[in-house]
Write an enzyme that holds these catalytic residues in place. Structure first.
Site, PDB file in Angstrom:
ATOM      1  CB  SER A  68      -6.185 -14.699   0.148  1.00 49.40           C
ATOM      2  OG  SER A  68      -5.281 -15.327   1.024  1.00 49.40           O
ATOM      3  CG  HIS A  89      -2.810 -10.085  -0.949  1.00 49.36           C
ATOM      4  ND1 HIS A  89      -2.135  -8.928  -1.277  1.00 49.36           N
ATOM      5  CD2 HIS A  89      -2.154 -10.604   0.116  1.00 49.36           C
ATOM      6  CE1 HIS A  89      -1.139  -8.756  -0.446  1.00 49.36           C
ATOM      7  NE2 HIS A  89      -1.121  -9.754   0.415  1.00 49.36           N
ATOM      8  CG  ASP A  92      -3.865  -6.513   0.620  1.00 46.61           C
ATOM      9  OD1 ASP A  92      -4.574  -6.597  -0.396  1.00 46.61           O
ATOM     10  OD2 ASP A  92      -2.680  -6.126   0.591  1.00 46.61           O
TER      11      ASP A  92
HETATM   12  N1  NHR Z   1      -7.554  -0.644  -1.905  1.00 52.18           N
HETATM   13  C1  NHR Z   1      -8.253  -0.813  -0.776  1.00 52.18           C
HETATM   14  N2  NHR Z   1      -8.858   0.266  -0.276  1.00 52.18           N
HETATM   15  N3  NHR Z   1      -8.386  -2.008  -0.157  1.00 52.18           N
HETATM   16  C2  NHR Z   1      -7.758  -3.075  -0.654  1.00 52.18           C
HETATM   17  O1  NHR Z   1      -7.904  -4.233  -0.038  1.00 52.18           O
HETATM   18  C3  NHR Z   1      -6.977  -2.968  -1.838  1.00 52.18           C
HETATM   19  C4  NHR Z   1      -6.902  -1.698  -2.447  1.00 52.18           C
HETATM   20  C5  NHR Z   1      -6.132  -1.512  -3.601  1.00 52.18           C
HETATM   21  C6  NHR Z   1      -5.406  -2.544  -4.118  1.00 52.18           C
HETATM   22  C7  NHR Z   1      -4.534  -4.866  -4.002  1.00 52.18           C
HETATM   23  C8  NHR Z   1      -3.372  -5.015  -3.002  1.00 52.18           C
HETATM   24  C9  NHR Z   1      -2.703  -6.386  -3.113  1.00 52.18           C
HETATM   25  O2  NHR Z   1      -3.356  -7.382  -3.425  1.00 52.18           O
HETATM   26  C10 NHR Z   1      -5.442  -3.806  -3.499  1.00 52.18           C
HETATM   27  C11 NHR Z   1      -6.238  -4.023  -2.383  1.00 52.18           C
HETATM   28  C12 NHR Z   1      -1.207  -2.061  -3.976  1.00 52.18           C
HETATM   29  C13 NHR Z   1      -0.596  -1.753  -2.773  1.00 52.18           C
HETATM   30  C14 NHR Z   1       0.364  -0.584  -2.683  1.00 52.18           C
HETATM   31  O3  NHR Z   1       1.026  -0.397  -1.668  1.00 52.18           O
HETATM   32  C15 NHR Z   1      -0.899  -2.512  -1.655  1.00 52.18           C
HETATM   33  C16 NHR Z   1      -1.790  -3.559  -1.751  1.00 52.18           C
HETATM   34  C17 NHR Z   1      -2.416  -3.858  -2.959  1.00 52.18           C
HETATM   35  C18 NHR Z   1      -2.107  -3.124  -4.075  1.00 52.18           C
HETATM   36  N4  NHR Z   1       0.437   0.285  -3.736  1.00 52.18           N
HETATM   37  C19 NHR Z   1       1.286   1.465  -3.799  1.00 52.18           C
HETATM   38  C20 NHR Z   1       0.435   2.746  -3.674  1.00 52.18           C
HETATM   39  O4  NHR Z   1       1.036   3.737  -3.212  1.00 52.18           O
HETATM   40  C21 NHR Z   1       1.987   1.573  -5.132  1.00 52.18           C
HETATM   41  C22 NHR Z   1       2.883   0.386  -5.383  1.00 52.18           C
HETATM   42  C23 NHR Z   1       3.384   0.299  -6.825  1.00 52.18           C
HETATM   43  O5  NHR Z   1       2.965   1.074  -7.701  1.00 52.18           O
HETATM   44  O6  NHR Z   1       4.198  -0.613  -7.076  1.00 52.18           O
HETATM   45  O7  NHR Z   1      -0.736   2.768  -4.060  1.00 52.18           O
HETATM   46  O8  NHR Z   1      -1.495  -6.513  -2.791  1.00 52.18           O
HETATM   47  C1  GAR Z   2      -0.378 -11.640  -8.874  1.00 53.66           C
HETATM   48  O1  GAR Z   2       0.497 -12.480  -8.151  1.00 53.66           O
HETATM   49  C2  GAR Z   2      -1.298 -10.924  -7.916  1.00 53.66           C
HETATM   50  O2  GAR Z   2      -1.721 -11.723  -6.857  1.00 53.66           O
HETATM   51  C3  GAR Z   2      -0.400  -9.832  -7.431  1.00 53.66           C
HETATM   52  O3  GAR Z   2       0.331  -9.422  -8.558  1.00 53.66           O
HETATM   53  C4  GAR Z   2       0.410 -10.482  -9.503  1.00 53.66           C
HETATM   54  C5  GAR Z   2      -0.202 -10.014 -10.794  1.00 53.66           C
HETATM   55  O4  GAR Z   2       0.015 -10.938 -11.795  1.00 53.66           O
HETATM   56  N1  GAR Z   2      -1.149  -8.738  -6.933  1.00 53.66           N
HETATM   57  C6  GAR Z   2      -0.615  -7.836  -6.157  1.00 53.66           C
HETATM   58  O5  GAR Z   2       0.512  -7.928  -5.704  1.00 53.66           O
HETATM   59  C7  GAR Z   2      -1.510  -6.662  -5.866  1.00 53.66           C
HETATM   60  N2  GAR Z   2      -0.769  -5.713  -5.152  1.00 53.66           N
HETATM   61  P1  GAR Z   2      -0.747 -10.816 -13.197  1.00 53.66           P
HETATM   62  O6  GAR Z   2      -0.671  -9.360 -13.655  1.00 53.66           O
HETATM   63  O7  GAR Z   2       0.077 -11.702 -14.083  1.00 53.66           O
HETATM   64  O8  GAR Z   2      -2.138 -11.299 -12.996  1.00 53.66           O
END
Ligand code: NHR
Ligand code: GAR
Length: 216
Positions: free
Chosen positions: A138, A111, A147
């Site tokens: 992280s 993240h 997260d």
């Molecule tokens: N799922 C759970 N249950 N717990 C976590 O800690 C997760 C997870 C799924 C993904 C990655 C996370 C990040 O590193 C991750 C951690 C997507 C969103 C989000 O809001 C938030 C956090 C992360 C990944 N996604 C939207 C949704 O509605 C779509 C956004 C888009 O398509 O651009 O799923 O940041």
């Molecule tokens: C990375 O910065 C990762 O930490 C972030 O997206 C980028 C992906 O880069 N992840 C998120 O924001 C998850 N929601 P990559 O596709 O080049 O590895």
């Protein structure tokens, strides 16, 4: 050592995937990437995987009526490769509690923030808006708390007065490429575990995340 079977989930560029592939190919990371799965058919990371001879699959979330049915299809796709670790590398779909419970202790995410700061999206912009002087990335175990799972390792960069979200993201990304292979290495070596809701390294609970120093 027998390589640990892993499956990597991506949505986009796949530069973290690239860093993991490089670590396997050039730095003896004892992992076998059995498949790369994307929810986006046009993710560039699919091509990177293909170029390295890794199997790819697309499970397009837009083809499913709700999150449960998407997660069910995704779980079936993943489990057909029987991985011991699932690696989220820029995967952009929130996962349901049932899916997360199935991979409890064997799914990690990277993240782009110094958790617990800035869970969720647009982290670089939010750090700039808050005038933070430091920002980073992280690696954490995935739990149903978005997260919010136990953090394993962090790396930080200074925020510069001339930074834009893009320049800041690029400096953070360079460090992501170091800390993610490190965390995966610990897991493959059996040194990293989730015990209850605490991450442990070498049998010691991580009271705070390991802090990456560039000499490592
Ligand atoms: N799922 C759970 N249950 N717990 C976590 O800690 C997760 C997870 C799924 C993904 C990655 C996370 C990040 O590193 C991750 C951690 C997507 C969103 C989000 O809001 C938030 C956090 C992360 C990944 N996604 C939207 C949704 O509605 C779509 C956004 C888009 O398509 O651009 O799923 O940041
Ligand atoms: C990375 O910065 C990762 O930490 C972030 O997206 C980028 C992906 O880069 N992840 C998120 O924001 C998850 N929601 P990559 O596709 O080049 O590895």
């Amino acid at each position: 050592m027998k390589p640990l079977p892993i499956v990597v989930l991506i949505s986009g560029g796949g530069s973290n995937l690239r860093a993991i592939i490089d670590a396997v190919e050039k730095q003896n990371l004892p992992a076998k990437i059995r498949a790369v799965i994307s929810n986006c058919p046009d993710a560039c990371g699919l091509q990177r995987a293909c170029n390295s001879g890794i199997e790819t699959q697309v499970v397009d979330h837009r083809q499913f009526v709700d999150r449960d049915s998407f997660d069910h299809a995704l779980q079936q796709a993943i489990d057909s490769y029987d991985p011991e670790l699932v690696v989220l590398a820029g995967f952009m779909r929130i996962l349901t509690p049932r899916f997360v419970a199935h991979y409890q202790g064997r799914m990690i995410n990277i993240h782009p923030s110094l958790l617990p700061a800035y869970r969720g999206l647009r982290t670089h912009q939010r750090a700039l808006e808050a005038n933070d002087t430091r920002h980073g990335a992280s690696v954490h175990f995935v739990t149903s708390d978005l997260d919010g799972g136990p953090v394993i390792i962090q790396a930080e960069v200074p925020v510069l007065s001339c930074d834009t979200p893009d320049t800041l993201a690029a400096r953070v990304l360079a460090l992501e490429h170091k800390i993610y292979p490190q965390a995966i290495r610990w897991f493959t070596e059996g040194r990293l575990r989730l015990e209850g809701d605490v991450a442990s390294l070498d049998g010691q609970p991580l009271m705070k995340p390991v802090y990456w120093e560039d000499s490592q």
